[in-house]
Design a protein around this motif. Structure first.
Motif, PDB file in Angstrom:
ATOM      1  N   TYR A   1      -6.385   0.169   6.578  1.00  0.00           N
ATOM      2  CA  TYR A   1      -5.808  -1.080   6.087  1.00  0.00           C
ATOM      3  C   TYR A   1      -5.166  -1.918   7.201  1.00  0.00           C
ATOM      4  O   TYR A   1      -4.616  -2.984   6.934  1.00  0.00           O
TER       5      TYR A   1
ATOM      6  N   ALA B   1      -2.441   9.928   5.699  1.00  0.00           N
ATOM      7  CA  ALA B   1      -1.606   8.726   5.742  1.00  0.00           C
ATOM      8  C   ALA B   1      -1.946   7.883   6.971  1.00  0.00           C
ATOM      9  O   ALA B   1      -2.060   6.652   6.881  1.00  0.00           O
TER      10      ALA B   1
ATOM     11  N   LYS C   1      -5.151   6.117   6.394  1.00  0.00           N
ATOM     12  CA  LYS C   1      -4.981   4.993   5.473  1.00  0.00           C
ATOM     13  C   LYS C   1      -4.385   3.793   6.217  1.00  0.00           C
ATOM     14  O   LYS C   1      -4.811   2.651   6.013  1.00  0.00           O
ATOM     15  N   MET C   2      -3.405   4.049   7.083  1.00  0.00           N
ATOM     16  CA  MET C   2      -2.838   2.959   7.870  1.00  0.00           C
ATOM     17  C   MET C   2      -3.910   2.317   8.743  1.00  0.00           C
ATOM     18  O   MET C   2      -3.978   1.092   8.849  1.00  0.00           O
TER      19      MET C   2
ATOM     20  N   ARG D   1       3.065   0.357   8.192  1.00  0.00           N
ATOM     21  CA  ARG D   1       3.992   0.988   7.251  1.00  0.00           C
ATOM     22  C   ARG D   1       3.298   1.264   5.924  1.00  0.00           C
ATOM     23  O   ARG D   1       2.503   0.447   5.466  1.00  0.00           O
ATOM     24  N   LEU D   2       3.661   2.395   5.314  1.00  0.00           N
ATOM     25  CA  LEU D   2       3.196   2.731   3.971  1.00  0.00           C
ATOM     26  C   LEU D   2       4.415   3.096   3.139  1.00  0.00           C
ATOM     27  O   LEU D   2       5.300   3.815   3.614  1.00  0.00           O
TER      28      LEU D   2
ATOM     29  N   ILE E   1       0.854  -1.186   0.000  1.00  0.00           N
ATOM     30  CA  ILE E   1       0.000   0.000   0.000  1.00  0.00           C
ATOM     31  C   ILE E   1       0.894   1.240   0.000  1.00  0.00           C
ATOM     32  O   ILE E   1       1.855   1.324   0.771  1.00  0.00           O
ATOM     33  N   THR E   2       0.572   2.184  -0.874  1.00  0.00           N
ATOM     34  CA  THR E   2       1.411   3.372  -1.036  1.00  0.00           C
ATOM     35  C   THR E   2       0.627   4.651  -0.770  1.00  0.00           C
ATOM     36  O   THR E   2      -0.603   4.662  -0.775  1.00  0.00           O
ATOM     37  N   VAL E   3       1.391   5.708  -0.540  1.00  0.00           N
ATOM     38  CA  VAL E   3       0.846   7.066  -0.477  1.00  0.00           C
ATOM     39  C   VAL E   3       1.801   7.976  -1.231  1.00  0.00           C
ATOM     40  O   VAL E   3       2.992   7.696  -1.332  1.00  0.00           O
TER      41      VAL E   3
ATOM     42  N   LEU F   1      -2.376  -1.271   8.934  1.00  0.00           N
ATOM     43  CA  LEU F   1      -0.955  -1.367   8.605  1.00  0.00           C
ATOM     44  C   LEU F   1      -0.112  -0.560   9.579  1.00  0.00           C
ATOM     45  O   LEU F   1      -0.604   0.364  10.226  1.00  0.00           O
TER      46      LEU F   1
END
Length: 161
Positions: free
Chosen positions: A101, A94, A97-98, A105-106, A83-85, A103
């Protein structure tokens, strides 16, 4: 605090980051992670990021199952898709988003190229330092004490660099 949350993740990302080809094995990845003192490594295929291997992946998907790290290919245990930003994504977005998902780390990208990692740890530390150095946040005695200690630590770090 609003200003901090609106800043781009490029201000908080870690770089450089470790990279290894997907056709390698877990033992090779572990050695790179150990040598670099990190907790993760980006997995690539022909130079393109396709996944990430973390210390937790190694622990739960290899060690806990009694598998030999030398016999396990990275594509068997990596977390994928990665998964990216964008580097311009706000700190707040960000973090959201973490959370969405689940997560820690992105991968941060700029012009479709990886430029760094934004981690939960980096985000938390940055927020803590920001709060300690923000003069507009009223503080208690403890807040003032922590601020003084943090300033001393930062000065000490700057002297060492």
């Amino acid at each position: 605090m609003i200003g901090h949350l609106a800043r781009p993740v490029r201000d908080f990302m870690s770089c450089p980051f470790n990279v290894i080809d997907v056709n390698r094995n877990v033992l090779e990845a572990v050695n790179l992670i150990k040598d670099k003192g990190s907790k993760s490594i980006i997995i690539t295929n022909n130079g393109k990021p396709v996944g990430i291997l973390t210390d937790r992946d190694i622990l739960f998907k290899v060690v806990a199952r009694g598998r030999s790290a030398q016999d396990v290919r990275l594509d068997e245990v990596m977390s994928s898709p990665i998964i990216t930003v964008s580097a311009e994504t706000s700190f707040k977005d960000a973090c959201e988003k973490m959370k969405a998902y689940k997560l820690r780390r992105l991968l941060v990208v700029e012009n479709d190229k990886p430029v760094g990692l934004f981690t939960m740890k980096t985000g938390m530390c940055s927020t803590h330092v920001y709060r300690l150095t923000d003069k507009s946040i009223p503080g208690s005695w403890l807040h003032k004490h922590i601020h003084e200690v943090t300033e001393e630590a930062l000065e000490h770090c700057e002297e060492k660099i």
